[in-house]
Design a protein around this motif. Structure first.
Motif, PDB file in Angstrom:
ATOM      1  N   LEU A  32       0.842  -1.201   0.000  1.00 55.61           N
ATOM      2  CA  LEU A  32       0.000   0.000   0.000  1.00 55.61           C
ATOM      3  C   LEU A  32       0.876   1.248   0.000  1.00 55.61           C
ATOM      4  O   LEU A  32       1.779   1.371   0.810  1.00 55.61           O
ATOM      5  CB  LEU A  32      -0.893   0.035   1.249  1.00 55.61           C
ATOM      6  N   THR A  45      -8.140   2.859   3.955  1.00 54.75           N
ATOM      7  CA  THR A  45      -7.523   2.276   2.771  1.00 54.75           C
ATOM      8  C   THR A  45      -8.594   1.944   1.748  1.00 54.75           C
ATOM      9  O   THR A  45      -9.731   1.630   2.102  1.00 54.75           O
ATOM     10  CB  THR A  45      -6.697   1.015   3.112  1.00 54.75           C
ATOM     11  N   ASP A  46      -8.191   2.029   0.489  1.00 60.02           N
ATOM     12  CA  ASP A  46      -9.066   1.625  -0.599  1.00 60.02           C
ATOM     13  C   ASP A  46      -8.562   0.344  -1.251  1.00 60.02           C
ATOM     14  O   ASP A  46      -9.014  -0.044  -2.310  1.00 60.02           O
ATOM     15  CB  ASP A  46      -9.190   2.748  -1.643  1.00 60.02           C
ATOM     16  N   SER A  49      -4.120   2.311  -1.669  1.00 56.19           N
ATOM     17  CA  SER A  49      -3.414   3.331  -0.902  1.00 56.19           C
ATOM     18  C   SER A  49      -3.812   3.268   0.563  1.00 56.19           C
ATOM     19  O   SER A  49      -4.908   2.825   0.901  1.00 56.19           O
ATOM     20  CB  SER A  49      -3.750   4.723  -1.440  1.00 56.19           C
ATOM     21  N   LEU A  50      -2.896   3.735   1.397  1.00 55.45           N
ATOM     22  CA  LEU A  50      -3.157   3.897   2.821  1.00 55.45           C
ATOM     23  C   LEU A  50      -3.228   5.398   3.068  1.00 55.45           C
ATOM     24  O   LEU A  50      -2.235   6.101   2.916  1.00 55.45           O
ATOM     25  CB  LEU A  50      -2.035   3.279   3.656  1.00 55.45           C
ATOM     26  N   GLU A  72      -5.158  -1.506   9.516  1.00 54.54           N
ATOM     27  CA  GLU A  72      -5.573  -1.021   8.197  1.00 54.54           C
ATOM     28  C   GLU A  72      -5.221  -1.998   7.086  1.00 54.54           C
ATOM     29  O   GLU A  72      -5.988  -2.187   6.153  1.00 54.54           O
ATOM     30  CB  GLU A  72      -4.954   0.349   7.906  1.00 54.54           C
ATOM     31  N   VAL A  73      -4.057  -2.641   7.186  1.00 50.19           N
ATOM     32  CA  VAL A  73      -3.635  -3.548   6.119  1.00 50.19           C
ATOM     33  C   VAL A  73      -4.508  -4.803   6.071  1.00 50.19           C
ATOM     34  O   VAL A  73      -4.622  -5.446   5.028  1.00 50.19           O
ATOM     35  CB  VAL A  73      -2.139  -3.904   6.250  1.00 50.19           C
TER      36      VAL A  73
END
Length: 107
Positions: A32, A45-46, A49-50, A72-73
């Motif tokens: 990311l 996140t999409d 990207s973060l 998030e990951v």
């Protein structure tokens, strides 16, 4: 909390720490690209990207930052961004958080 180290460098250090200490999360995280954004409150996140709010990152210590990055990951790792469908965005995100957090605690 105002850190003497710039936010971008702190995120880079946290990514490296995760890669060394928790290679599963760290490897996923390096896929990311990081992007600062003041339009979000914390991080998001999409799947590509973060996005991070620099002011939010500035409130975190090193361990908290690594934990939030690992959290998030896991959203793209579990394909949350592709599986939402027509579900209400906020409710879906909270439900996904309930799936992610026990995984992180076990790790």
């Amino acid at each position: 909390m105002n850190h003497p180290i710039p936010v971008g460098l702190r995120i880079q250090k946290a990514r490296t720490t995760l890669l060394l200490d928790h290679p599963f999360f760290g490897t996923l995280l390096f896929r990311l690209g990081g992007r600062p954004s003041s339009s979000i409150a914390t991080m998001a996140t999409d799947g590509v990207s973060l996005f991070y709010n620099p002011e939010f990152v500035d409130t975190l210590n090193a361990a908290e930052l690594a934990g939030v990055l690992a959290h998030e990951v896991m959203h793209p790792a579990l394909q949350h961004h592709t599986r939402r469908g027509n579900r209400e965005r906020e409710r879906w995100n909270v439900a996904c958080d309930y799936a992610i957090n026990p995984i992180l605690l076990d790790a």
